[in-house]
Design a protein around this motif. Structure first.
Motif, PDB file in Angstrom:
ATOM      1  N   GLY A  32      -3.318  -2.960  17.893  1.00 50.37           N
ATOM      2  CA  GLY A  32      -2.245  -3.834  18.380  1.00 50.37           C
ATOM      3  C   GLY A  32      -1.671  -4.687  17.265  1.00 50.37           C
ATOM      4  N   ILE A  33      -2.540  -5.198  16.417  1.00 48.41           N
ATOM      5  CA  ILE A  33      -2.083  -6.010  15.277  1.00 48.41           C
ATOM      6  C   ILE A  33      -1.297  -5.145  14.306  1.00 48.41           C
ATOM      7  CG2 ILE A  33      -2.865  -7.285  13.242  1.00 48.41           C
ATOM      8  CD1 ILE A  33      -5.228  -8.282  15.021  1.00 48.41           C
ATOM      9  N   LEU A  34      -1.793  -3.941  14.045  1.00 49.41           N
ATOM     10  CA  LEU A  34      -1.111  -3.041  13.114  1.00 49.41           C
ATOM     11  C   LEU A  34       0.269  -2.636  13.608  1.00 49.41           C
ATOM     12  CD1 LEU A  34      -4.046  -0.756  11.935  1.00 49.41           C
ATOM     13  CD2 LEU A  34      -2.905  -2.571  10.649  1.00 49.41           C
ATOM     14  N   ASP A  35       0.441  -2.583  14.911  1.00 46.78           N
ATOM     15  CA  ASP A  35       1.756  -2.247  15.468  1.00 46.78           C
ATOM     16  C   ASP A  35       2.797  -3.297  15.115  1.00 46.78           C
ATOM     17  OD1 ASP A  35       0.870   0.108  16.566  1.00 46.78           O
ATOM     18  OD2 ASP A  35       0.519  -0.739  18.571  1.00 46.78           O
ATOM     19  N   GLN A  36       2.342  -4.478  14.771  1.00 40.32           N
ATOM     20  CA  GLN A  36       3.262  -5.559  14.419  1.00 40.32           C
ATOM     21  C   GLN A  36       3.655  -5.529  12.941  1.00 40.32           C
ATOM     22  OE1 GLN A  36       1.421  -9.222  15.690  1.00 40.32           O
ATOM     23  NE2 GLN A  36       0.997  -8.429  17.732  1.00 40.32           N
ATOM     24  N   LEU A  37       2.919  -4.773  12.132  1.00 36.95           N
ATOM     25  CA  LEU A  37       3.203  -4.689  10.702  1.00 36.95           C
ATOM     26  C   LEU A  37       4.236  -3.604  10.421  1.00 36.95           C
ATOM     27  CD1 LEU A  37      -0.424  -4.843   9.247  1.00 36.95           C
ATOM     28  CD2 LEU A  37       1.241  -6.704   9.379  1.00 36.95           C
ATOM     29  N   PRO A  38       4.926  -3.713   9.278  1.00 42.20           N
ATOM     30  CA  PRO A  38       5.834  -2.630   8.899  1.00 42.20           C
ATOM     31  C   PRO A  38       5.074  -1.313   8.792  1.00 42.20           C
ATOM     32  CG  PRO A  38       6.148  -4.539   7.478  1.00 42.20           C
ATOM     33  CD  PRO A  38       4.944  -4.815   8.329  1.00 42.20           C
ATOM     34  N   ARG A  39       5.681  -0.252   9.252  1.00 38.74           N
ATOM     35  CA  ARG A  39       5.029   1.049   9.353  1.00 38.74           C
ATOM     36  C   ARG A  39       4.419   1.503   8.028  1.00 38.74           C
ATOM     37  NH1 ARG A  39       4.508   4.042  13.355  1.00 38.74           N
ATOM     38  NH2 ARG A  39       4.503   6.299  13.468  1.00 38.74           N
ATOM     39  N   ALA A  40       5.108   1.319   6.938  1.00 36.15           N
ATOM     40  CA  ALA A  40       4.617   1.768   5.629  1.00 36.15           C
ATOM     41  C   ALA A  40       3.320   1.065   5.249  1.00 36.15           C
ATOM     42  CB  ALA A  40       5.676   1.523   4.563  1.00 36.15           C
ATOM     43  N   HIS A  41       3.204  -0.187   5.585  1.00 31.13           N
ATOM     44  CA  HIS A  41       2.005  -0.953   5.236  1.00 31.13           C
ATOM     45  C   HIS A  41       0.827  -0.634   6.153  1.00 31.13           C
ATOM     46  CE1 HIS A  41       4.143  -3.363   2.332  1.00 31.13           C
ATOM     47  NE2 HIS A  41       5.055  -3.666   3.240  1.00 31.13           N
ATOM     48  N   ALA A  42       1.131  -0.275   7.369  1.00 34.14           N
ATOM     49  CA  ALA A  42       0.079  -0.119   8.365  1.00 34.14           C
ATOM     50  C   ALA A  42      -0.460   1.307   8.484  1.00 34.14           C
ATOM     51  CB  ALA A  42       0.598  -0.575   9.725  1.00 34.14           C
ATOM     52  N   SER A  43       0.241   2.306   7.961  1.00 31.11           N
ATOM     53  CA  SER A  43      -0.150   3.693   8.229  1.00 31.11           C
ATOM     54  C   SER A  43      -1.530   4.029   7.672  1.00 31.11           C
ATOM     55  CB  SER A  43       0.892   4.672   7.701  1.00 31.11           C
ATOM     56  OG  SER A  43       0.871   4.720   6.305  1.00 31.11           O
ATOM     57  N   GLU A  44      -1.851   3.526   6.486  1.00 38.18           N
ATOM     58  CA  GLU A  44      -3.174   3.794   5.901  1.00 38.18           C
ATOM     59  C   GLU A  44      -4.280   3.198   6.780  1.00 38.18           C
ATOM     60  OE1 GLU A  44      -5.840   2.500   2.054  1.00 38.18           O
ATOM     61  OE2 GLU A  44      -3.660   2.482   1.861  1.00 38.18           O
ATOM     62  N   PHE A  45      -4.049   1.989   7.246  1.00 39.32           N
ATOM     63  CA  PHE A  45      -5.043   1.324   8.087  1.00 39.32           C
ATOM     64  C   PHE A  45      -5.169   2.023   9.438  1.00 39.32           C
ATOM     65  CE2 PHE A  45      -3.595  -2.188   5.295  1.00 39.32           C
ATOM     66  CZ  PHE A  45      -4.782  -2.372   4.630  1.00 39.32           C
ATOM     67  N   ARG A  46      -4.035   2.469   9.993  1.00 37.85           N
ATOM     68  CA  ARG A  46      -4.065   3.192  11.263  1.00 37.85           C
ATOM     69  C   ARG A  46      -4.929   4.439  11.139  1.00 37.85           C
ATOM     70  NH1 ARG A  46       1.455   2.282  11.642  1.00 37.85           N
ATOM     71  NH2 ARG A  46       1.866   0.654  13.121  1.00 37.85           N
ATOM     72  N   SER A  47      -4.760   5.136  10.023  1.00 36.30           N
ATOM     73  CA  SER A  47      -5.526   6.348   9.787  1.00 36.30           C
ATOM     74  C   SER A  47      -7.024   6.047   9.724  1.00 36.30           C
ATOM     75  CB  SER A  47      -5.065   7.011   8.496  1.00 36.30           C
ATOM     76  OG  SER A  47      -5.834   8.130   8.202  1.00 36.30           O
ATOM     77  N   GLU A  48      -7.386   4.994   9.023  1.00 40.38           N
ATOM     78  CA  GLU A  48      -8.800   4.609   8.926  1.00 40.38           C
ATOM     79  C   GLU A  48      -9.370   4.222  10.287  1.00 40.38           C
ATOM     80  OE1 GLU A  48     -10.525   2.127   5.878  1.00 40.38           O
ATOM     81  OE2 GLU A  48      -8.770   2.529   4.624  1.00 40.38           O
ATOM     82  N   ILE A  49      -8.624   3.434  11.024  1.00 39.66           N
ATOM     83  CA  ILE A  49      -9.089   2.995  12.341  1.00 39.66           C
ATOM     84  C   ILE A  49      -9.229   4.187  13.274  1.00 39.66           C
ATOM     85  CG2 ILE A  49      -8.456   1.677  14.408  1.00 39.66           C
ATOM     86  CD1 ILE A  49      -7.295  -0.425  12.512  1.00 39.66           C
ATOM     87  N   SER A  50      -8.302   5.109  13.221  1.00 40.95           N
ATOM     88  CA  SER A  50      -8.391   6.303  14.072  1.00 40.95           C
ATOM     89  C   SER A  50      -9.618   7.126  13.726  1.00 40.95           C
ATOM     90  CB  SER A  50      -7.131   7.151  13.922  1.00 40.95           C
ATOM     91  OG  SER A  50      -6.028   6.489  14.466  1.00 40.95           O
ATOM     92  N   GLY A  51      -9.905   7.261  12.426  1.00 43.75           N
ATOM     93  CA  GLY A  51     -11.105   7.989  12.001  1.00 43.75           C
ATOM     94  C   GLY A  51     -12.376   7.321  12.479  1.00 43.75           C
TER      95      GLY A  51
END
Length: 77
Positions: A32-51
């Motif tokens: 939810g927090i990552l959804d608030q960040l710019p996509r370019a900055h958050a994509s790496e973190f999204r990938s880690e969290i999904s893993g």
């Protein structure tokens, strides 16, 4: 196998499952927090969290299976 040991193991598994639920809730909050960040900055973190979320789900399945086996032996937890 000793019923007492199975009961203790079952309780330990239940404790682990509770911790896994807490981790899953935290992951949802982070997404939810990552959804608030710019996509370019958050994509790496999204990938880690999904893993990590995927790994937690695998561990949860294994623990649930082990707990089910203990309960199927007729051991109250």
């Amino acid at each position: 196998m000793d019923v007492h040991l199975l009961r203790e193991e079952g309780r330990a598994i239940q404790s682990e499952l509770k911790q896994i639920s807490d981790i899953e809730n935290q992951a949802v909050g982070l997404k939810g927090i990552l959804d608030q960040l710019p996509r370019a900055h958050a994509s790496e973190f999204r990938s880690e969290i999904s893993g990590l979320a995927s790994q937690v789900k695998k561990e949860k399945r294994v623990l649930n299976s082990a707990l089910t086996k203990i309960v199927n032996y007729g051991v109250p937890i």
